[in-house]
Design a protein around this motif. Structure first.
Motif, short mmCIF file in Angstrom:
data_model
loop_
_atom_site.label_atom_id
_atom_site.label_comp_id
_atom_site.label_asym_id
_atom_site.label_seq_id
_atom_site.Cartn_x
_atom_site.Cartn_y
_atom_site.Cartn_z
N LEU A 228 44.89 37.17 38.95
CA LEU A 228 45.93 36.15 38.74
C LEU A 228 46.57 35.79 40.07
O LEU A 228 46.69 34.62 40.42
CB LEU A 228 47.01 36.67 37.79
CG LEU A 228 46.69 36.57 36.30
CD1 LEU A 228 47.67 37.41 35.49
CD2 LEU A 228 46.76 35.12 35.83
N GLN A 230 45.54 36.48 43.32
CA GLN A 230 44.67 35.96 44.39
C GLN A 230 43.87 34.74 43.94
O GLN A 230 43.87 33.72 44.60
CB GLN A 230 43.67 37.05 44.84
CG GLN A 230 44.32 38.37 45.19
CD GLN A 230 45.11 38.29 46.47
OE1 GLN A 230 44.69 37.63 47.40
NE2 GLN A 230 46.27 38.93 46.51
N VAL A 231 43.16 34.87 42.83
CA VAL A 231 42.23 33.82 42.44
C VAL A 231 42.95 32.66 41.74
O VAL A 231 42.93 31.52 42.22
CB VAL A 231 41.12 34.36 41.52
CG1 VAL A 231 40.13 33.25 41.18
CG2 VAL A 231 40.42 35.54 42.18
N TYR A 232 43.64 32.96 40.65
CA TYR A 232 44.19 31.88 39.84
C TYR A 232 45.34 31.16 40.55
O TYR A 232 45.34 29.94 40.65
CB TYR A 232 44.63 32.41 38.47
CG TYR A 232 43.43 32.63 37.57
CD1 TYR A 232 43.05 31.67 36.64
CD2 TYR A 232 42.65 33.77 37.69
CE1 TYR A 232 41.95 31.85 35.84
CE2 TYR A 232 41.54 33.96 36.89
CZ TYR A 232 41.19 33.00 35.96
OH TYR A 232 40.09 33.17 35.18
N PHE A 233 46.32 31.90 41.05
CA PHE A 233 47.40 31.24 41.76
C PHE A 233 46.87 30.63 43.05
O PHE A 233 47.28 29.55 43.47
CB PHE A 233 48.54 32.22 42.04
CG PHE A 233 49.26 32.66 40.79
CD1 PHE A 233 48.98 32.07 39.57
CD2 PHE A 233 50.23 33.64 40.85
CE1 PHE A 233 49.64 32.47 38.41
CE2 PHE A 233 50.91 34.04 39.69
CZ PHE A 233 50.62 33.46 38.49
N LYS A 235 43.99 29.31 43.54
CA LYS A 235 43.33 28.02 43.26
C LYS A 235 44.35 26.88 43.14
O LYS A 235 44.10 25.77 43.58
CB LYS A 235 42.53 28.10 41.96
CG LYS A 235 41.28 28.92 42.08
CD LYS A 235 40.14 28.12 42.68
CE LYS A 235 38.89 28.99 42.75
NZ LYS A 235 37.80 28.32 43.47
#
Lengths: 257, 308
Positions: A228, A230-233, A235
């Protein structure tokens, strides 16, 4: 059904409750399918006798009552209600105590509940570990950064029957979160979302089910938190920079300006 | 399935209830995703009539609030659909080319274009201010937004034929990036109202910025950020006003972007920590091995210094 799940994937995560209830009223014939595939923010009830809060979910519900993991009683009281076997209840009590310490270590507050029940079709059982944390300024946010901050974790773990001192574990974890900061100069800044992942393992039971389940939950919960963050936020941050790149990038692209 | 339906006869919705629900889904579609929502919604409703009526009502609202940009036929340029450029529900003025685009909201296309009538356009006095500002804003947007579009509309006092009357211009900037194959969409919307006050010789400037991003590969995560601004400058010649206003907008938007970056950079170690830490307070993984027996719980508590 596929279209319904497609809609839920596109609606703002903060509106997931409204979206689900809308779909339930449009598709009453799919209500049990929908409810089993969609997680909603967790609700809490007070167990007055034990003076502790507990979390409500499908797994501690019977009719319109919910069983408290602390007193093992249904709220409101319910006759002929379902209870785990006394052996499993022992493990449940233990799990609740230990998970409360785990929760305090990682969350510095919040509420946790663990529910267990026997599987009908085999010798195994299912356990559901729940955590709810209000990290806002007015809640349990130690640093006071968040205007609004909600975290709900749902870990459902199926434990297969013991065979030659080994057991199969299948963990499905869902994290739902929503955070808003409102400071100068960034204004209202909100991130919200949910992700769900699965993890399967075959482990020796020598150290006990609780130990195995706990380690798996700790690992997957950590992974979900990191993706959440690193990747999702990350993005969404990339997206903002694509829409309006920071000045230095613009100058690099436009050497003549 | 049929017998399950019999169990819940009371949940049968009326036509209007269904339509309201359908509109709710359409209006809550993230930037650039209304057509995907519409497709799923049609399947869920399986009622063409309800869907069509909901779409007729929801699409115009959605298109205007998202300020979508449509290509006009015959290479006549682009038009931004917004409440500031609206003449009738299906007609939108492109002030830059003095044309009116006829819009099909549900299809999100521009079907026709006609020259604007004189009474739909500002007076030549206003047009001087509008045109100068438009040129400055276009330059700024061209420099700062790789895919940005902009328009300057007059929303008040457009018929003023010379100094002596207040008027108001609205600058809109919209940038959208759609990347459905990467499960990621986003939009930036700015609306700046500039109130030209004749008596005080002041330009009152109010801005509203809204940034959204949606990433939904094996999940559903949304950024929703907004901020309002207020500023002012002095009433000067059309060209000088345009430069002053564009500089103010550039300044605030650049600062805002930097502030968003700061908000993001604070997340991992600060903001997020208030929800869940990366590691326990002890900075080591949780000692599950010590939980073998219930009687050991107390020891765990002692070890962690949590004993009561």
């Amino acid at each position: 059904m596929e279209a319904a799940l497609g809609l839920l994937r596109r609606m703002p995560p903060k509106q997931s409750e409204t979206a689900l209830s809308a779909l339930l009223s449009l598709l009453p014939q799919h209500s049990s399918d929908l409810l089993s595939q969609v997680d909603l923010p967790l609700q809490v009830l007070r167990d007055a006798e034990s003076r502790k809060d507990f979390i409500l979910c499908e797994y501690n519900r019977d009719a319109d009552s919910y069983r408290s993991p602390w007193s093992n009683k249904y709220h409101p009281p319910l006759e002929d209600a379902l209870y785990p076997s006394s052996e499993l209840r022992k493990l449940e009590v233990e799990a609740n105590d230990i998970f409360a310490i785990y929760r305090d270590q990682y969350y510095e507050g919040g509420i946790s509940s663990v529910y267990m029940w026997e599987e009908d079709d085999n010798e195994g059982f299912v356990a559901c570990f729940l955590i709810k944390k209000d990290g806002s300024k007015s809640g349990h946010g130690r640093r006071g950064c968040l205007e609004e901050g909600a975290w709900d974790a749902i870990h459902v773990i199926q434990v297969g029957p013991e065979e030659e001192e080994m057991a199969q574990y299948c963990l499905t974890s869902t994290i739902m979160l929503s955070l808003t900061t409102d400071d100068e100069p960034s204004g209202k800044f909100g991130l919200s979302g949910s992700i769900r992942r699965q993890m399967k393992m075959e482990l020796a039971v020598a150290e006990g089910h609780l130990c195995n389940m706990g380690r798996m939950i700790e690992e997957l919960e950590g992974k979900l938190r990191n993706s959440l963050d690193q990747v999702y936020f990350g993005k969404t941050r990339e997206m903002v920079c694509t829409l309006r790149p920071p000045a230095e990038i613009v100058h690099m692209r436009l050497p003549d300006s | 399935m049929a017998d399950e339906e019999d169990e819940s006869p009371e949940t049968e919705l009326s036509y209007d209830q269904k339509k309201e629900i359908a509109k709710w889904f359409l209006l809550n579609a993230p930037a650039g995703e209304i057509n995907y929502v519409a497709k799923d919604l049609k399947a869920v409703l399986s009622d063409e009539e309800v869907y069509n009526e909901a779409a007729m009502e929801a699409f115009p609202v959605y298109n205007k609030s998202h300020m979508i940009c449509l290509e006009m036929p015959n290479r006549a340029g682009d038009v931004i659909v917004s409440s500031y450029s609206e003449i009738t529900e299906n007609e939108y003025l492109d002030p830059r080319t003095a044309q009116v685009a006829i819009v099909d909201h549900v299809k999100q296309i521009c079907t026709n274009v006609r020259p604007a009538d004189d009474e739909e356009l500002p007076s030549s006095y206003i047009e001087e201010f509008r045109c100068a500002l438009d040129a400055e804003i276009q330059r700024y947007v061209g420099e700062s937004y790789p895919k940005g579009v902009s328009a300057v509309n007059c929303v008040k006092g457009k018929d003023a034929d010379g100094p002596g009357t207040d008027f108001e211009l609205v600058v809109i900037i919209a940038a959208m990036k759609l990347s459905p194959q990467n499960f990621c969409n986003g939009s930036w919307r700015s609306v700046w109202n500039i109130d030209f006050q004749e008596e005080s010789q002041v330009l009152d400037i109010k801005g509203k910025l809204q940034v959204g991003a949606h990433y939904f590969e094996e999940g559903n995560v949304e950024l929703d950020a907004k901020k309002e601004f207020q500023d002012s400058t002095i009433f000067q010649s059309a060209d000088d006003c345009a430069i002053a206003i564009a500089n103010i907008i550039r300044h605030h938007e650049t600062e805002y972007l930097a502030a968003l970056e700061v908000a993001y950079s604070k997340l991992p170690d600060n903001t997020f920590k208030d929800l869940r830490r990366k590691l326990p307070v002890t900075r080591t993984l949780f000692p599950w091995q010590n939980t073998l027996q219930f009687s050991l719980t107390r020891e765990v508590e002692k070890e962690l210094g949590l004993g009561k």
